[in-house]
Design a protein around this motif. Structure first.
Motif, PDB file in Angstrom:
ATOM      1  N   LEU A  76       0.814  -1.217   0.000  1.00  0.00           N
ATOM      2  CA  LEU A  76       0.000   0.000   0.000  1.00  0.00           C
ATOM      3  C   LEU A  76       0.849   1.269   0.000  1.00  0.00           C
ATOM      4  CD1 LEU A  76      -2.831  -1.171   2.412  1.00  0.00           C
ATOM      5  CD2 LEU A  76      -2.669  -1.377  -0.080  1.00  0.00           C
ATOM      6  N   LEU A  83      -3.057   4.090   1.288  1.00  0.00           N
ATOM      7  CA  LEU A  83      -3.954   3.270   2.110  1.00  0.00           C
ATOM      8  C   LEU A  83      -5.323   3.237   1.444  1.00  0.00           C
ATOM      9  CD1 LEU A  83      -2.692   4.791   5.454  1.00  0.00           C
ATOM     10  CD2 LEU A  83      -2.245   2.460   4.642  1.00  0.00           C
ATOM     11  N   ASN A  84      -5.411   2.420   0.395  1.00  0.00           N
ATOM     12  CA  ASN A  84      -6.528   2.460  -0.538  1.00  0.00           C
ATOM     13  C   ASN A  84      -7.366   1.182  -0.437  1.00  0.00           C
ATOM     14  OD1 ASN A  84      -8.238   2.586  -2.726  1.00  0.00           O
ATOM     15  ND2 ASN A  84      -6.649   3.031  -4.233  1.00  0.00           N
ATOM     16  N   PRO A  85      -8.495   1.214   0.263  1.00  0.00           N
ATOM     17  CA  PRO A  85      -9.326   0.008   0.384  1.00  0.00           C
ATOM     18  C   PRO A  85      -9.811  -0.537  -0.953  1.00  0.00           C
ATOM     19  CG  PRO A  85      -9.995   1.663   1.987  1.00  0.00           C
ATOM     20  CD  PRO A  85      -9.039   2.336   1.048  1.00  0.00           C
ATOM     21  N   VAL A  88      -7.179  -2.726  -2.371  1.00  0.00           N
ATOM     22  CA  VAL A  88      -7.125  -3.965  -1.594  1.00  0.00           C
ATOM     23  C   VAL A  88      -8.260  -4.902  -1.994  1.00  0.00           C
ATOM     24  CG1 VAL A  88      -7.284  -4.945   0.723  1.00  0.00           C
ATOM     25  CG2 VAL A  88      -5.948  -2.858   0.338  1.00  0.00           C
ATOM     26  N   GLU A  89      -9.448  -4.356  -2.152  1.00  0.00           N
ATOM     27  CA  GLU A  89     -10.606  -5.166  -2.548  1.00  0.00           C
ATOM     28  C   GLU A  89     -10.356  -5.870  -3.880  1.00  0.00           C
ATOM     29  OE1 GLU A  89     -14.644  -6.605  -2.351  1.00  0.00           O
ATOM     30  OE2 GLU A  89     -13.585  -5.435  -0.825  1.00  0.00           O
ATOM     31  N   VAL A  99      -1.376  -8.572   1.859  1.00  0.00           N
ATOM     32  CA  VAL A  99      -1.401  -7.117   1.693  1.00  0.00           C
ATOM     33  C   VAL A  99      -0.406  -6.559   2.691  1.00  0.00           C
ATOM     34  CG1 VAL A  99      -2.794  -5.034   1.955  1.00  0.00           C
ATOM     35  CG2 VAL A  99      -3.814  -7.110   0.968  1.00  0.00           C
ATOM     36  N   GLU A 153      -9.740   4.274   6.949  1.00  0.00           N
ATOM     37  CA  GLU A 153      -9.433   3.417   5.808  1.00  0.00           C
ATOM     38  C   GLU A 153      -8.560   2.225   6.206  1.00  0.00           C
ATOM     39  OE1 GLU A 153      -8.953   6.711   6.073  1.00  0.00           O
ATOM     40  OE2 GLU A 153      -7.211   7.399   4.909  1.00  0.00           O
ATOM     41  N   GLU A 156     -10.878  -0.338   7.515  1.00  0.00           N
ATOM     42  CA  GLU A 156     -11.582  -0.969   6.402  1.00  0.00           C
ATOM     43  C   GLU A 156     -10.685  -1.983   5.697  1.00  0.00           C
ATOM     44  OE1 GLU A 156     -14.217   0.212   2.428  1.00  0.00           O
ATOM     45  OE2 GLU A 156     -13.254   1.798   3.629  1.00  0.00           O
ATOM     46  N   ILE A 157      -9.418  -1.650   5.558  1.00  0.00           N
ATOM     47  CA  ILE A 157      -8.472  -2.582   4.928  1.00  0.00           C
ATOM     48  C   ILE A 157      -8.357  -3.862   5.739  1.00  0.00           C
ATOM     49  CG2 ILE A 157      -6.005  -2.921   4.454  1.00  0.00           C
ATOM     50  CD1 ILE A 157      -6.017   0.124   3.619  1.00  0.00           C
TER      51      ILE A 157
END
Length: 301
Positions: A76, A83-85, A88-89, A99, A153, A156-157
């Motif tokens: 990330l 820090l980008n959910p 990651v999704e 991750v 975020e 969420e990750i």
């Protein structure tokens, strides 16, 4: 000593290995790396790149070398929006197994090396040479905290990685950030937090009590074979042995962090490392636990 008595890497799994193409100087590409691991009888490898996802690269390497399982992941850093959910999704849905929190873009990395995207320490190269540029070398890095609390975020990750039963590596976060992340993971029932290279003293400084605290929160501890090598960040094998004896092999995963031109090829780095551990008193059974059983379980193999 009879060479037949040497430990082999047969069946071992490496969750942290670097290959090319990459902005960092890597002596072997994905397929060559997979081929060497397969020829050595290893069970699986997981490719990591600081600057791009490796899921597709791992897919093609495994097609080229079907004798070994090759997995990928995502780091990330700023190349995917930090820090980008959302990144990651997508990574998890396309097969990512690990991750990593920010590495060369982490604030802790900046605090150590002076900028993002480089391993130059006070004018001396202290890691892999990077084909960098002013756009990649910033004096402000990424942190997972704001006012000493985890960013939304980041939470969420953790949730996304947990939904896919993936591994979350701590990358180059500071020890304070790692502890906050471990506390949150424990609180929400996330059980695959891997503390990246606890033996790389440039970014990691936990003592034995600190490591025990992380283990009590459900984290596993990654040891990397290359961290006992020069030029600048070598750690004594006796310290590693002391950690294993004090905490227990069931809490460790041995990887290599292989990929810099100064190291031997990945399988031999791993073999020499575990041979050192064995000579220093760690049993072959415990080595198997840390190199094969634990990573296999975390990969659901």
């Amino acid at each position: 000593m009879n060479p037949k008595e040497l430990i082999t890497v047969e069946g071992m799994i490496d969750l942290h290995i670097h290959s090319g193409p990459c902005l960092g100087a890597r002596p072997y590409d994905d397929v060559e790396t997979a081929r060497m691991a397969a020829d050595a009888g290893m069970g699986a490898i997981l490719l990591k790149d600081h600057f791009e996802p490796t899921v597709s690269r791992a897919y093609h390497a495994s097609r080229a070398v079907p004798e070994i399982k090759v997995f990928g992941g995502i780091v990330l850093n700023r190349y995917i929006g930090g820090l980008n959910p959302f990144a990651v999704e997508v990574a998890m849905r396309t097969g990512a197994k690990q991750v990593w929190m920010p590495t060369v873009d982490a604030q802790r990395h900046v605090d150590t090396f002076g900028s993002t995207g480089t391993y130059q320490l006070k004018g001396k190269l202290a890691g892999t040479p990077v084909k960098s540029s002013p756009r990649l070398q910033l004096t402000h890095g990424l942190s997972i905290l704001a006012n000493d609390e985890l960013l939304t975020e980041v939470k969420e990750i953790v949730e996304i990685v947990g939904e896919h039963d993936g591994i979350l590596g701590t990358g180059h976060l500071s020890d304070a950030e790692v502890l906050k992340l471990a506390e949150h993971a424990h609180a929400v029932g996330f059980r695959k937090l891997l503390i990246t290279h606890i033996d790389w003293s440039f970014v990691r400084g936990f003592d034995t009590d600190g490591l025990k605290k992380l283990v009590s929160l459900g984290a596993a501890l990654e040891l990397c074979a290359t961290c006992i090598y020069p030029p600048t960040f070598a750690i004594a094998i006796d310290k590693v042995v002391a950690w294993i004896n004090a905490i227990g092999p069931k809490h460790f995963i041995i990887s290599t962090d292989y990929g810099a031109p100064v190291f031997p090829a990945g399988p031999e780095v791993l073999r020499a490392y575990v041979q050192c551990l064995n000579f220093s008193g760690i049993s072959k059974a415990d080595i198997k636990t840390m190199t094969t059983d634990n990573p296999a379980r975390w990969l659901n193999l």
